[in-house]
Design an enzyme around this catalytic site. Structure first.
Site, PDB file in Angstrom:
ATOM      1  N   GLY A  43       0.779  -1.237   0.000  1.00  0.00           N
ATOM      2  CA  GLY A  43       0.000   0.000   0.000  1.00  0.00           C
ATOM      3  C   GLY A  43       0.806   1.279   0.000  1.00  0.00           C
ATOM      4  O   GLY A  43       0.385   2.288  -0.549  1.00  0.00           O
ATOM      5  N   ASP A 102       1.511   3.892   4.072  1.00  0.00           N
ATOM      6  CA  ASP A 102       0.314   4.614   3.675  1.00  0.00           C
ATOM      7  C   ASP A 102      -0.532   5.035   4.866  1.00  0.00           C
ATOM      8  O   ASP A 102      -0.899   6.189   4.992  1.00  0.00           O
ATOM      9  CB  ASP A 102      -0.518   3.812   2.660  1.00  0.00           C
ATOM     10  CG  ASP A 102      -0.846   2.395   3.113  1.00  0.00           C
ATOM     11  OD1 ASP A 102      -0.419   1.987   4.212  1.00  0.00           O
ATOM     12  OD2 ASP A 102      -1.523   1.684   2.348  1.00  0.00           O
ATOM     13  N   ASP A 105      -2.646   2.525  11.624  1.00  0.00           N
ATOM     14  CA  ASP A 105      -3.826   2.245  12.440  1.00  0.00           C
ATOM     15  C   ASP A 105      -3.415   1.416  13.652  1.00  0.00           C
ATOM     16  O   ASP A 105      -3.222   1.970  14.719  1.00  0.00           O
ATOM     17  CB  ASP A 105      -4.993   1.665  11.640  1.00  0.00           C
ATOM     18  CG  ASP A 105      -4.631   0.521  10.733  1.00  0.00           C
ATOM     19  OD1 ASP A 105      -3.618  -0.150  10.973  1.00  0.00           O
ATOM     20  OD2 ASP A 105      -5.378   0.277   9.779  1.00  0.00           O
ATOM     21  N   PHE A 154     -13.189   2.972   6.629  1.00  0.00           N
ATOM     22  CA  PHE A 154     -12.408   2.086   5.770  1.00  0.00           C
ATOM     23  C   PHE A 154     -12.008   2.867   4.531  1.00  0.00           C
ATOM     24  O   PHE A 154     -12.862   3.316   3.768  1.00  0.00           O
ATOM     25  CB  PHE A 154     -13.197   0.824   5.401  1.00  0.00           C
ATOM     26  CG  PHE A 154     -12.335  -0.189   4.728  1.00  0.00           C
ATOM     27  CD1 PHE A 154     -11.453  -0.964   5.461  1.00  0.00           C
ATOM     28  CD2 PHE A 154     -12.381  -0.342   3.354  1.00  0.00           C
ATOM     29  CE1 PHE A 154     -10.625  -1.888   4.833  1.00  0.00           C
ATOM     30  CE2 PHE A 154     -11.566  -1.267   2.711  1.00  0.00           C
ATOM     31  CZ  PHE A 154     -10.683  -2.041   3.460  1.00  0.00           C
ATOM     32  N   LEU A 155     -10.696   3.057   4.349  1.00  0.00           N
ATOM     33  CA  LEU A 155     -10.173   3.914   3.281  1.00  0.00           C
ATOM     34  C   LEU A 155      -9.684   3.099   2.097  1.00  0.00           C
ATOM     35  O   LEU A 155      -9.102   2.020   2.270  1.00  0.00           O
ATOM     36  CB  LEU A 155      -9.020   4.769   3.821  1.00  0.00           C
ATOM     37  CG  LEU A 155      -9.322   5.625   5.047  1.00  0.00           C
ATOM     38  CD1 LEU A 155      -8.053   6.317   5.540  1.00  0.00           C
ATOM     39  CD2 LEU A 155     -10.412   6.631   4.749  1.00  0.00           C
ATOM     40  N   ARG A 167      -6.826   0.408  -5.310  1.00  0.00           N
ATOM     41  CA  ARG A 167      -5.577   1.067  -4.924  1.00  0.00           C
ATOM     42  C   ARG A 167      -5.248   2.241  -5.847  1.00  0.00           C
ATOM     43  O   ARG A 167      -4.658   3.217  -5.427  1.00  0.00           O
ATOM     44  CB  ARG A 167      -4.397   0.099  -4.976  1.00  0.00           C
ATOM     45  CG  ARG A 167      -4.325  -0.885  -3.861  1.00  0.00           C
ATOM     46  CD  ARG A 167      -2.975  -1.609  -3.892  1.00  0.00           C
ATOM     47  NE  ARG A 167      -2.930  -2.794  -3.084  1.00  0.00           N
ATOM     48  CZ  ARG A 167      -2.669  -2.819  -1.788  1.00  0.00           C
ATOM     49  NH1 ARG A 167      -2.449  -1.693  -1.144  1.00  0.00           N
ATOM     50  NH2 ARG A 167      -2.626  -3.963  -1.136  1.00  0.00           N
TER      51      ARG A 167
END
Length: 176
Positions: A43, A102, A105, A154-155, A167
């Site tokens: 990512g 990226d 969390d 949620f990205l 992506r």
């Protein structure tokens, strides 16, 4: 992915570019051309490519490497463990390592990358994430550089994915 909801733009491409340029301006003074910018795959690749080009425009031509770590697989939540698929390609002993990811969390991937860099003999380890999501528990280590404090959604887009898809979106979007 027929049941995938329509992505909702949270951060348009132009704002992504502004954030990356701002991060480069903050990072350039504490790095040099011997710094190893190490992206966490997969990512972080989009962010790392943009950030290293932004650093180059500021006269910092960092070296580039990658760690391939995974904690999500195709799920929407971390599995709570890190799989290491590929280590650094070149030695980092005695160098400053700038770890790029990226999103921050759980902090598991970043902590594992820092551990690997230190175990490899890095003289100094800096961390930079494009986005930091809120988390109910303390995380360690907190990133040295954060581009954007993201909402707890949620990205997808700009390297963030849903089971490997979305992506390539140029914006950061929520997939609620």
């Amino acid at each position: 992915m027929a049941d995938t909801p329509t992505p909702i733009v949270l951060l348009p491409e132009s704002e992504v570019a502004r954030i990356v340029a701002d991060l480069a301006a903050r990072i350039a003074p504490v790095t040099d051309d011997e710094t190893v910018a190490a992206v966490l795959l997969t990512g972080g690749l989009w962010f790392a490519a943009d950030l290293t080009r932004a650093l180059s425009r500021l006269g910092r031509n960092v070296r580039f490497d990658a760690l391939w770590l995974a904690s999500y697989g195709d799920e929407k939540e971390s599995r709570g463990r890190i799989d290491v698929y590929a280590p650094f390609q070149r030695p980092v002993a005695g160098k400053t390592v700038l770890i790029l990811d990226d999103v921050f969390d759980t902090g598991l991937s970043l902590a594992e990358a820092v551990r690997i860099a230190k175990e490899g003999g890095a003289a100094r380890v800096l961390t930079c994430v494009f986005a930091r999501k809120p988390w109910p528990l303390p995380r360690a280590p907190e990133p040295d550089f954060v581009g954007w404090d993201a909402p707890n959604r949620f990205l997808v887009g700009y390297g963030l994915d849903h089971a490997g898809a979305l992506r390539g979106l140029p914006d950061i979007c929520a997939l609620d």
